[in-house]
Motif scaffolding. Structure first.
Motif, short mmCIF file in Angstrom:
data_model
loop_
_atom_site.label_atom_id
_atom_site.label_comp_id
_atom_site.label_asym_id
_atom_site.label_seq_id
_atom_site.Cartn_x
_atom_site.Cartn_y
_atom_site.Cartn_z
N HIS A 120 0.96 -1.34 0.02
CA HIS A 120 0.11 0.05 -0.11
C HIS A 120 0.69 1.13 0.07
O HIS A 120 1.57 1.54 0.72
N ASP A 121 0.89 2.21 -0.99
CA ASP A 121 1.48 3.23 -1.40
C ASP A 121 0.89 4.65 -1.29
O ASP A 121 1.39 5.57 -1.51
N ARG A 122 -0.45 4.72 -1.18
CA ARG A 122 -1.17 5.90 -1.58
C ARG A 122 -0.70 6.82 -0.42
O ARG A 122 -0.28 7.96 -0.88
N GLY A 123 -0.68 6.34 0.66
CA GLY A 123 -0.38 7.54 1.87
C GLY A 123 1.04 8.07 1.80
O GLY A 123 1.16 9.12 1.77
N VAL A 124 2.07 7.15 1.42
CA VAL A 124 3.51 7.70 1.29
C VAL A 124 3.71 8.58 -0.08
O VAL A 124 4.33 9.63 0.23
N LYS A 125 2.83 8.41 -0.87
CA LYS A 125 2.63 9.40 -2.17
C LYS A 125 2.16 10.38 -1.80
O LYS A 125 2.79 11.57 -2.20
N VAL B 237 2.44 11.92 1.22
CA VAL B 237 3.36 12.56 2.21
C VAL B 237 4.37 13.09 1.14
O VAL B 237 4.99 14.29 1.31
N ALA B 238 4.89 12.30 0.08
CA ALA B 238 5.99 12.85 -0.86
C ALA B 238 5.75 14.17 -1.18
O ALA B 238 6.37 15.10 -1.59
N ARG B 239 4.26 14.23 -1.82
CA ARG B 239 3.97 15.37 -2.75
C ARG B 239 3.87 16.54 -1.75
O ARG B 239 4.12 17.66 -1.82
N THR B 240 3.33 16.38 -0.50
CA THR B 240 3.38 17.34 0.74
C THR B 240 4.78 18.01 0.82
O THR B 240 4.97 18.99 0.90
N VAL C 20 12.45 15.07 -2.46
CA VAL C 20 11.98 13.94 -1.89
C VAL C 20 12.46 12.76 -2.88
O VAL C 20 12.53 12.85 -3.99
N ILE C 21 12.81 11.61 -2.18
CA ILE C 21 13.19 10.42 -3.13
C ILE C 21 12.36 9.30 -2.36
O ILE C 21 12.34 9.13 -1.25
N TYR C 22 11.61 8.97 -3.40
CA TYR C 22 10.67 7.39 -2.91
C TYR C 22 11.27 6.14 -3.59
O TYR C 22 11.49 6.11 -4.66
N THR C 23 11.47 5.53 -2.74
CA THR C 23 12.47 4.25 -3.23
C THR C 23 11.37 3.13 -3.67
O THR C 23 11.83 2.18 -4.37
N GLY C 24 9.92 3.28 -3.54
CA GLY C 24 9.29 2.43 -4.00
C GLY C 24 8.88 1.32 -3.12
O GLY C 24 9.21 1.21 -1.99
N LEU C 25 8.17 0.32 -3.61
CA LEU C 25 7.70 -0.76 -2.82
C LEU C 25 8.49 -1.96 -2.71
O LEU C 25 9.47 -2.13 -3.55
N HIS C 26 8.41 -2.61 -1.47
CA HIS C 26 9.13 -3.86 -1.48
C HIS C 26 10.43 -3.90 -1.42
O HIS C 26 11.31 -4.86 -1.94
N ARG C 27 11.06 -2.91 -0.61
CA ARG C 27 12.38 -2.81 -0.53
C ARG C 27 12.70 -3.53 0.77
O ARG C 27 11.97 -3.81 1.56
N SER C 28 14.09 -3.66 0.96
CA SER C 28 14.84 -4.36 2.19
C SER C 28 15.39 -3.44 2.81
O SER C 28 15.70 -2.23 2.56
N PRO C 29 15.51 -3.55 4.23
CA PRO C 29 16.00 -2.46 5.13
C PRO C 29 17.66 -2.06 4.44
O PRO C 29 18.07 -1.05 4.50
N GLU C 30 18.12 -3.33 4.09
CA GLU C 30 19.72 -3.21 3.49
C GLU C 30 19.50 -2.20 2.15
O GLU C 30 20.49 -1.22 2.27
N GLN C 31 18.50 -2.36 1.43
CA GLN C 31 18.66 -1.42 0.28
C GLN C 31 18.03 0.11 0.71
O GLN C 31 18.88 0.82 0.02
N VAL C 32 17.42 0.13 1.48
CA VAL C 32 16.90 1.58 2.09
C VAL C 32 18.07 2.37 2.69
O VAL C 32 18.30 3.31 2.21
N LEU C 33 18.93 1.58 3.63
CA LEU C 33 19.65 2.16 4.38
C LEU C 33 20.84 2.56 3.35
O LEU C 33 21.55 3.55 3.38
N GLU C 34 21.29 1.91 2.14
CA GLU C 34 22.25 2.06 1.40
C GLU C 34 21.88 3.05 0.61
O GLU C 34 22.77 4.08 0.22
#
Length: 143
Positions: A24-29, A31-34, A42-56
Motif C-alpha cells: 500500500h503506497d497511496r499514503g506515502v505518495k 506525504v511525498a507530494r506534501t 524527496v526520493i521515494y524508493t518504491g515498494l518492497h524494499r529491504s532494510p539493507e537497500q533502503v539504508l544503502e
C-alpha cells in the motif's frame, strides 16, 4: 525553497521508503507530494524494499531524514533490523529516521527507544508532517 541551514541554502533531502511486503503506497505518495510542495527534495524508493537497500540508498543520497512507511504490522522487526544494520556501520549516518503509517500507539515508546526520531501516524496532518521533518532536518544537520 526550504533549507537545512541558513548558510547552506540546500533543500532538505528526504527519502521515503516502503520496506517488506506491504503493497500500500497511496499514503506515502501523499506525504511525498506534501514535502515536495513544502520545498523539500524527496526520493521515494518504491515498494518492497529491504532494510539493507533502503539504508544503502539513504547513505548514498546523503539524506537529512529517512521516513519508513508501514501498514503491514511488521514495524517492530523492520525497525529492529534497521538499527542493527546502523549499529554495524563503521560511521553512523547523520540522518533522522521517522516511522510513518499505521502502528499501535503503545509501540511508539519502544520505537523511540530503538532510535526512531519521530512516529507520524495515519492521522498526522500534512502541516505537522512538514513541521516535524523541518525540525528533524535541523537536528540531523548538527549530528
Amino acid at each position: 525553497m526550504d533549507t537545512v541551514g541558513e548558510s547552506g541554502g540546500e533543500p532538505i533531502r528526504v527519502m521515503l521508503a516502503k520496506i517488506g511486503l506491504d503493497g500500500h503506497d497511496r499514503g506515502v505518495k501523499v506525504v511525498a507530494r506534501t514535502l515536495r510542495d513544502a520545498g523539500m527534495e524527496v526520493i521515494y524508493t518504491g515498494l518492497h524494499r529491504s532494510p539493507e537497500q533502503v539504508l544503502e540508498a539513504a547513505v548514498q543520497e546523503d539524506v537529512d531524514v529517512l521516513g519508513v512507511s508501514l501498514l503491514s504490522g511488521a514495524h517492530m522487526p523492520i525497525f529492529t533490523r534497521i538499527f542493527e544494520l546502523i549499529d554495524a556501520m563503521p560511521d553512523r549516518p547523520g540522518f533522522a529516521i521517522v516511522a510513518g503509517g499505521v502502528m499501535p500507539d503503545e509501540d511508539e515508546e519502544a520505537l523511540k527507544k530503538m532510535g526512531v526520531a519521530d512516529v507520524l501516524g495515519q492521522d498526522t496532518t500534512p502541516e505537522t508532517i512538514v513541521e516535524r521533518v523541518r525540525a528533524l532536518a535541523g537536528v540531523a544537520e548538527e549530528a
